[in-house]
Design an enzyme around this catalytic site. Structure first.
Site, mmCIF file in Angstrom:
data_model
loop_
_atom_site.group_PDB
_atom_site.id
_atom_site.type_symbol
_atom_site.label_atom_id
_atom_site.label_comp_id
_atom_site.label_asym_id
_atom_site.label_seq_id
_atom_site.Cartn_x
_atom_site.Cartn_y
_atom_site.Cartn_z
ATOM 1 N N TYR A 24 0.853 -1.192 0.000
ATOM 2 C CA TYR A 24 0.000 0.000 0.000
ATOM 3 C C TYR A 24 0.888 1.240 0.000
ATOM 4 O O TYR A 24 0.964 1.980 0.971
ATOM 5 C CB TYR A 24 -0.907 -0.033 1.239
ATOM 6 C CG TYR A 24 -2.147 0.834 1.144
ATOM 7 C CD1 TYR A 24 -3.233 0.456 0.372
ATOM 8 C CD2 TYR A 24 -2.238 2.038 1.854
ATOM 9 C CE1 TYR A 24 -4.377 1.237 0.303
ATOM 10 C CE2 TYR A 24 -3.378 2.819 1.798
ATOM 11 C CZ TYR A 24 -4.437 2.410 1.024
ATOM 12 O OH TYR A 24 -5.577 3.193 0.958
ATOM 13 N N GLU A 84 12.154 -4.817 -6.376
ATOM 14 C CA GLU A 84 13.256 -5.665 -5.904
ATOM 15 C C GLU A 84 12.830 -6.634 -4.800
ATOM 16 O O GLU A 84 13.553 -7.592 -4.516
ATOM 17 C CB GLU A 84 14.447 -4.798 -5.447
ATOM 18 C CG GLU A 84 14.242 -3.964 -4.195
ATOM 19 C CD GLU A 84 13.486 -2.654 -4.423
ATOM 20 O OE1 GLU A 84 13.052 -2.383 -5.548
ATOM 21 O OE2 GLU A 84 13.328 -1.905 -3.422
ATOM 22 N N HIS A 108 4.041 -3.162 -13.139
ATOM 23 C CA HIS A 108 5.242 -2.943 -13.956
ATOM 24 C C HIS A 108 5.696 -4.333 -14.401
ATOM 25 O O HIS A 108 5.515 -5.316 -13.672
ATOM 26 C CB HIS A 108 6.304 -2.242 -13.098
ATOM 27 C CG HIS A 108 7.615 -1.953 -13.776
ATOM 28 N ND1 HIS A 108 7.746 -1.691 -15.124
ATOM 29 C CD2 HIS A 108 8.876 -1.857 -13.258
ATOM 30 C CE1 HIS A 108 9.024 -1.465 -15.396
ATOM 31 N NE2 HIS A 108 9.717 -1.558 -14.289
HETATM 32 N N1 LIG Z 1 5.841 4.866 -7.971
HETATM 33 C C1 LIG Z 1 4.832 4.842 -8.843
HETATM 34 O O1 LIG Z 1 3.913 5.656 -8.794
HETATM 35 C C2 LIG Z 1 4.768 3.758 -9.916
HETATM 36 C C3 LIG Z 1 4.291 4.058 -11.208
HETATM 37 C C4 LIG Z 1 4.057 3.003 -12.114
HETATM 38 C C5 LIG Z 1 4.359 1.699 -11.736
HETATM 39 N N2 LIG Z 1 4.879 1.448 -10.481
HETATM 40 C C6 LIG Z 1 5.145 0.062 -10.090
HETATM 41 O O2 LIG Z 1 4.274 -0.256 -9.002
HETATM 42 C C7 LIG Z 1 4.914 -1.180 -8.113
HETATM 43 C C8 LIG Z 1 4.942 -0.593 -6.713
HETATM 44 O O3 LIG Z 1 5.776 0.561 -6.699
HETATM 45 P P1 LIG Z 1 5.551 1.711 -5.617
HETATM 46 O O4 LIG Z 1 6.416 2.854 -6.010
HETATM 47 O O5 LIG Z 1 4.091 1.926 -5.420
HETATM 48 O O6 LIG Z 1 6.131 0.976 -4.324
HETATM 49 P P2 LIG Z 1 6.486 1.648 -2.915
HETATM 50 O O7 LIG Z 1 5.573 2.787 -2.647
HETATM 51 O O8 LIG Z 1 7.956 1.918 -2.860
HETATM 52 O O9 LIG Z 1 6.224 0.435 -1.908
HETATM 53 C C9 LIG Z 1 4.960 -0.160 -1.760
HETATM 54 C C10 LIG Z 1 4.811 -0.739 -0.358
HETATM 55 O O10 LIG Z 1 5.621 -1.898 -0.197
HETATM 56 C C11 LIG Z 1 5.923 -2.041 1.202
HETATM 57 N N3 LIG Z 1 7.280 -2.586 1.318
HETATM 58 C C12 LIG Z 1 8.448 -1.945 1.076
HETATM 59 N N4 LIG Z 1 9.482 -2.773 1.242
HETATM 60 C C13 LIG Z 1 8.970 -3.953 1.634
HETATM 61 C C14 LIG Z 1 9.548 -5.208 1.966
HETATM 62 N N5 LIG Z 1 10.868 -5.393 1.969
HETATM 63 N N6 LIG Z 1 8.704 -6.207 2.284
HETATM 64 C C15 LIG Z 1 7.390 -6.033 2.312
HETATM 65 N N7 LIG Z 1 6.767 -4.860 2.004
HETATM 66 C C16 LIG Z 1 7.553 -3.838 1.669
HETATM 67 C C17 LIG Z 1 5.860 -0.640 1.802
HETATM 68 O O11 LIG Z 1 5.028 -0.647 2.937
HETATM 69 P P3 LIG Z 1 5.615 -0.639 4.441
HETATM 70 O O12 LIG Z 1 7.098 -0.347 4.355
HETATM 71 O O13 LIG Z 1 4.895 0.448 5.194
HETATM 72 O O14 LIG Z 1 5.319 -1.998 4.919
HETATM 73 C C18 LIG Z 1 5.240 0.213 0.712
HETATM 74 O O15 LIG Z 1 4.108 0.920 1.138
HETATM 75 C C19 LIG Z 1 6.289 -1.441 -8.706
HETATM 76 O O16 LIG Z 1 6.201 -2.580 -9.520
HETATM 77 C C20 LIG Z 1 6.552 -0.201 -9.556
HETATM 78 O O17 LIG Z 1 7.476 -0.423 -10.596
HETATM 79 C C21 LIG Z 1 5.090 2.443 -9.574
#
Ligand SMILES: NC(=O)c1ccc[n+]([C@@H]2O[C@H](COP(=O)([O-])OP(=O)(O)OC[C@H]3O[C@@H](n4cnc5c(N)ncnc54)[C@H](OP(=O)(O)O)[C@@H]3O)[C@@H](O)[C@H]2O)c1
Length: 333
Positions: A24, A84, A108
């Site tokens: 989330y 990752e 992604h």
């Molecule tokens: N950034 C964007 O807007 C964007 C755009 C297009 C596509 N994407 C894709 O969407 C996906 C998610 O990216 P994101 O940027 O949304 O991710 P993010 O915000 O960096 O992380 C998502 C959640 O993962 C949890 N997390 C982090 N490290 C963790 C671990 N080691 N084990 C378990 N949970 C963990 C975190 O929650 P807690 O640490 O609070 O537990 C965090 O809220 C990826 O595949 C990315 O390439 C992202």
């Protein structure tokens, strides 16, 4: 390219499924909120527990469970963890708890394309990658607009994976603009290339070099910041809104003329060759290996480069300039 809109999508398909959002964060929150506002009921959020993401999801009114608990309850599992960590969380918590015939959705193409996750054959494996940050995905939805989304199908066990992908993307609001039918490979490689060569690599490197050169030449740091970084948005906004020609009509002849001469000098054959090597490293999987190797070392390199950026002189000048415009901070919320 096949581009679909709301009229090509059946929202009822995703509304009739039980969705688990795993992670989330930037995308997870925006996607969960958009899905719920599109009439998808009973969404559960999977979180590792005791961290900010789970608390935020609960405050947003979602029921929050462990990764395993959320996966067991759902038949559409949306994996929105950092790229990752997806492989290890999938192996430990997701794969052992999946219902037969469930669908996996990715934001992604990375984990599937580079085989960090190899799902069982009885699953649908779908890409729904909105083309922009989560905050913008949510803001556009709330305005009644939508962010373009790339979809792709890696596995179609049910025979209806494409219809589900269209339905899912429509629930994100993307059918209000365009849902682009592509593949995990194409989305992944073009996304990584644009991040590295332009958006997060080339552009910030040009900004920093431009700032350093002006300051070394004796110009004021604040003005160097405004010229090299602050004004990027104005030009980017023009290109985003209407393309190159639209931008050219909005800038002076002096800026346009000087831009052609300097652009050719900067992006010469050597730079093009380097850009092609960057693409080749992405295509061969070399970049993915380098990223995962740094992740294994606790992101040593990532953290040290992040610290270098944070300590760069441009950050101090930026703070002074941005303090003149407190509304800029609000916009980033
Ligand atoms: N950034 C964007 O807007 C964007 C755009 C297009 C596509 N994407 C894709 O969407 C996906 C998610 O990216 P994101 O940027 O949304 O991710 P993010 O915000 O960096 O992380 C998502 C959640 O993962 C949890 N997390 C982090 N490290 C963790 C671990 N080691 N084990 C378990 N949970 C963990 C975190 O929650 P807690 O640490 O609070 O537990 C965090 O809220 C990826 O595949 C990315 O390439 C992202």
């Amino acid at each position: 390219m096949n581009i679909k809109t709301d009229k090509d999508c059946d929202l009822k398909l995703i509304q009739s499924r039980r969705v688990a959002i795993i992670g989330y964060g930037n995308q997870g929150r925006a996607q969960a909120l958009n899905l719920r506002d599109s009439g998808v009921g009973g969404i559960v959020v999977g979180s590792r527990g005791g961290t900010a993401a789970g608390e935020l999801a609960a405050a947003d009114g979602f029921s929050v469970l462990s990764f395993a608990g959320a996966v067991k309850l759902a038949d559409v599992i949306v994996i929105l963890l950092p790229d990752e960590v997806q492989g290890e969380v999938y192996k430990k918590h997701i794969a052992p708890n999946l219902q037969a015939g469930a669908a996996l959705v990715f934001g992604h193409g990375f984990s599937i394309h580079f085989k960090l996750i190899e799902p069982a054959e009885n699953l649908d494996v779908i890409l729904a990658a909105p083309k922009g940050p989560g905050k913008t995905l949510r803001a556009l939805y709330r305005e009644g607009l939508g962010m373009p989304c790339v979809i792709g199908i890696h596995q179609d066990a049910s025979g209806s994976a494409r219809a589900l992908a269209l339905s899912y993307a429509a629930a994100l609001g993307s059918g209000r603009s365009g849902i682009l039918e592509s593949s995990f490979r194409e989305e992944c490689e073009t996304d990584l290339f644009s991040e590295q060569a332009i958006l997060c690599g080339g552009l910030p490197a040009l900004v920093k070099a431009g700032y350093e050169i002006l300051v070394e030449a004796g110009y004021s740091p604040e003005l160097a910041y405004i010229e090299c970084l602050h004004e990027v948005k104005q030009i980017a906004d023009l290109m985003w809104q209407g393309g190159l020609n639209f931008k050219n009509q909005a800038i002076s002849n002096t800026a346009e003329f000087g831009g052609y001469l300097a652009g050719e000098r900067l992006v010469d054959e050597k730079v093009r060759a380097e850009m092609k090597t960057i693409l080749a490293d992405i295509q061969s999987g070399r970049f993915a290996k380098t990223l995962m190797a740094d992740h294994q070392k606790g992101f040593e390199k990532l953290k040290s480069r992040r610290a270098e950026d944070a300590a760069h002189e441009i950050e101090k000048s930026g703070l002074r300039v941005r303090n003149l415009m407190p509304w800029l901070q609000k916009k980033g919320d």
